[in-house]
Design an enzyme around this catalytic site. Structure first.
Site, mmCIF file in Angstrom:
data_model
loop_
_atom_site.group_PDB
_atom_site.id
_atom_site.type_symbol
_atom_site.label_atom_id
_atom_site.label_comp_id
_atom_site.label_asym_id
_atom_site.label_seq_id
_atom_site.Cartn_x
_atom_site.Cartn_y
_atom_site.Cartn_z
ATOM 1 N N LYS A 62 7.677 -2.331 4.170
ATOM 2 C CA LYS A 62 7.765 -2.690 2.752
ATOM 3 C C LYS A 62 7.490 -1.459 1.885
ATOM 4 C CE LYS A 62 5.148 -5.182 -0.796
ATOM 5 N NZ LYS A 62 3.950 -6.025 -1.050
ATOM 6 N N ASP A 74 3.806 -2.043 -8.010
ATOM 7 C CA ASP A 74 3.990 -3.476 -8.234
ATOM 8 C C ASP A 74 3.242 -3.904 -9.488
ATOM 9 O OD1 ASP A 74 4.524 -6.142 -8.059
ATOM 10 O OD2 ASP A 74 3.118 -6.535 -6.413
ATOM 11 N N LYS A 123 0.702 -8.774 -13.286
ATOM 12 C CA LYS A 123 -0.675 -8.715 -12.802
ATOM 13 C C LYS A 123 -1.612 -8.350 -13.946
ATOM 14 C CE LYS A 123 0.514 -6.842 -8.195
ATOM 15 N NZ LYS A 123 -0.076 -7.871 -7.321
ATOM 16 N N ASP A 154 1.307 -0.132 -2.699
ATOM 17 C CA ASP A 154 2.130 -1.245 -2.244
ATOM 18 C C ASP A 154 3.322 -0.784 -1.414
ATOM 19 O OD1 ASP A 154 2.140 -3.979 -2.069
ATOM 20 O OD2 ASP A 154 3.419 -4.286 -3.812
ATOM 21 N N ASP A 213 5.712 -11.983 -8.483
ATOM 22 C CA ASP A 213 4.720 -11.124 -7.829
ATOM 23 C C ASP A 213 4.700 -11.340 -6.320
ATOM 24 O OD1 ASP A 213 2.815 -9.144 -7.779
ATOM 25 O OD2 ASP A 213 1.131 -10.496 -8.197
ATOM 26 N N GLU A 242 7.144 -10.444 -4.385
ATOM 27 C CA GLU A 242 8.406 -9.712 -4.269
ATOM 28 C C GLU A 242 8.572 -8.990 -2.951
ATOM 29 O OE1 GLU A 242 5.823 -6.524 -4.383
ATOM 30 O OE2 GLU A 242 5.723 -8.354 -5.574
ATOM 31 N N ARG A 273 8.053 -9.882 0.087
ATOM 32 C CA ARG A 273 8.707 -10.695 1.117
ATOM 33 C C ARG A 273 10.213 -10.801 0.868
ATOM 34 N NH1 ARG A 273 4.966 -15.737 -0.256
ATOM 35 N NH2 ARG A 273 3.599 -13.931 -0.545
#
Length: 460
Positions: free
Chosen positions: A228, A233, A240, A251, A310, A312, A314
């Site tokens: 990933k 993010d 967030k 991230d 949020d 995202e 996956r």
């Protein structure tokens, strides 16, 4: 592998400072062989033989070091790390025995991230001599992989966006004569629609892309590694809070792990056909950002209702896992900084492991314990899959009841892995909030070495 950055080197009789290792239990007997002045020197340093304690003992015109460990006859990866962090610059060797696994901690303890400032605390280098030439090569390779993860994760998002991850992959491909291919723009939108949707709100400089690297004998077992690569993010339109954004440069930690593992595989010429995939985006906010309630079509064809922008990571992993599955690999491994739920369950030290096959999970767990890189298995409990149901699409990307968040995220990913394929998923933190000997605060490799040693046992 003994270049200018190698802090563990072959013992060819060079002049060195001895290091004596003792435990809390053995210290009193060992100290009987010292002079009164030497014992007094250790007493003045409050040295008792406890773990990670370091003492310096005068010896005529010279001196030697003493370190506290749990068991001098069986050293862990981190036993010598405190010595490597605190002793004066110089060349050292154990007075008895061989460092074994502790070579790794000696090297990693002297890691510094100095891209943006001078290192005012560095007093090294401290070099450790050993007669274990094979151990040197293995320790330096693993330490370099750990350093790669740390460097990539520690770098702020402005300097570690999708284009920078692409550059890291291309450099890796060039080093090992691998093929690297990058998909962007309209082709990305067509072939990897969820990767494109998540990243489309970012600036052109941080535009989304899918990075693929291929290496190895086409006839060898195919191993796919997916990482990933969310370079930052914000949470998207489900933004967030500011406090939760502070560490979001990390991230892309899954991509960092994937790149580092690929480097280990190619560097060791492991008998596999390597397929590395890094979907990389910035989850930004703009007028064209994807929205809660949107329905995205995936590469596989499944439609996904967006319950939360949020969730995202996956989404981009789903398209990459689909691509990996199309080649019918022997094994798929993915790394992702995926859920806060995994951290609530296991804390920062233990990456959550999910696996379809018990024997594969057991092999990773065993390798992790043997090499001081423990992982913890969490379940892919089929009954929880119903929480991802959507009224208007094939699935939702998020569930709302607050239970088993890491497992539900794993179940979402499982939908995009081909039937019957051996698959393991790591929900890793990629960060160390509090320093430990050999493991400074900041970006960290967690689960990397467990997988690497499993792969060596499986394909070596």
């Amino acid at each position: 592998m003994t270049d200018k950055h190698a802090l563990i080197q072959p013992d060819r009789g060079q002049k060195s400072i001895p290091i004596h290792l003792v435990s809390k239990d053995s210290f009193a007997d060992w100290a009987k062989g010292l002079t009164n002045a030497q014992r007094a020197a250790l007493e003045g340093q409050k040295f008792t033989g406890g773990g990670y304690e370091v003492g310096i003992v005068p010896d005529g015109e010279n001196w030697f070091a003493v370190g506290g460990v749990a068991n001098p006859a069986s050293l862990s990866s981190w036993c010598l790390a405190k010595l490597a962090e605190t002793l004066p610059a110089g060349t050292y060797a154990l007075a008895q025995g061989d460092p074994g696994k502790a070579l790794l901690g000696w090297q990693t303890a002297q890691y510094r991230f100095t891209r943006y400032r001078q290192d005012s605390e560095q007093t090294g280098p401290r070099i450790l001599l050993t007669q274990d030439a094979k151990g040197i090569d293995a320790a330096l390779a693993e330490a370099a992989a750990i350093g790669k993860v740390r460097d990539l994760v520690n770098t702020p998002a402005e300097d570690m966006g999708p284009a920078d991850l692409e550059a890291a992959a291309e450099a890796l491909a060039k080093e090992h004569r691998a093929d690297c291919h990058v998909v962007r723009g309209d082709v990305l939108q067509r072939d990897y629609p969820m990767v494109h949707a998540v990243g489309r709100a970012a600036s052109r400089h941080h535009a989304p892309r899918l990075i693929e690297l291929i290496w190895g004998d086409p006839k060898a077992p195919r191993v796919a590694i997916v990482g990933k690569g969310v370079s930052f993010d914000s949470g998207g339109l489900d933004i967030k809070p500011a406090s939760a954004m502070l560490l979001m440069k990390k991230d892309m930690g899954g991509a960092a792990h994937a790149l580092a593992l690929a480097g280990l595989i190619m560097g060791a010429a492991l008998n596999v056909r390597l397929h590395l995939l890094v979907p990389t985006v910035e989850n930004a906010i703009a007028g064209n950002a994807f929205r809660p309630g949107d329905v995205l079509r995936s590469r596989q064809g499944l439609t996904v209702e967006i319950g939360n922008t949020d969730a995202e990571g996956r989404l981009i992993l789903a398209d990459a896992l689909t691509r990996a599955s199309e080649e019918k690999p022997d094994l798929i491994i993915d790394f992702a900084t995926l859920t806060g739920a995994a951290r609530v369950a296991l804390g920062p030290d233990l990456p959550a492991l999910f696996a379809r096959r018990d024997e594969t999970a057991d092999a990773v767990i065993t390798a992790g314990r043997a090499h001081d890189d423990e992982v913890w298995r969490l379940p892919l409990h089929d009954a929880y899959a119903e929480w991802l149901k959507s009224d208007i699409a094939d699935t939702n990307n998020n569930h709302t009841n607050g239970f088993a968040g890491a497992s539900v995220a794993g179940l979402f990913l499982d939908k995009f892995v081909g039937d019957g394929i051996d698959w393991i998923h790591f929900d890793t933190y990629a960060w160390r909030p509090v320093a430990k000997p050999g493991r400074p605060k900041g970006g960290e490799a967690l689960g990397l070495r467990a997988v690497w040693h499993m792969l060596q046992a499986r394909y070596g």
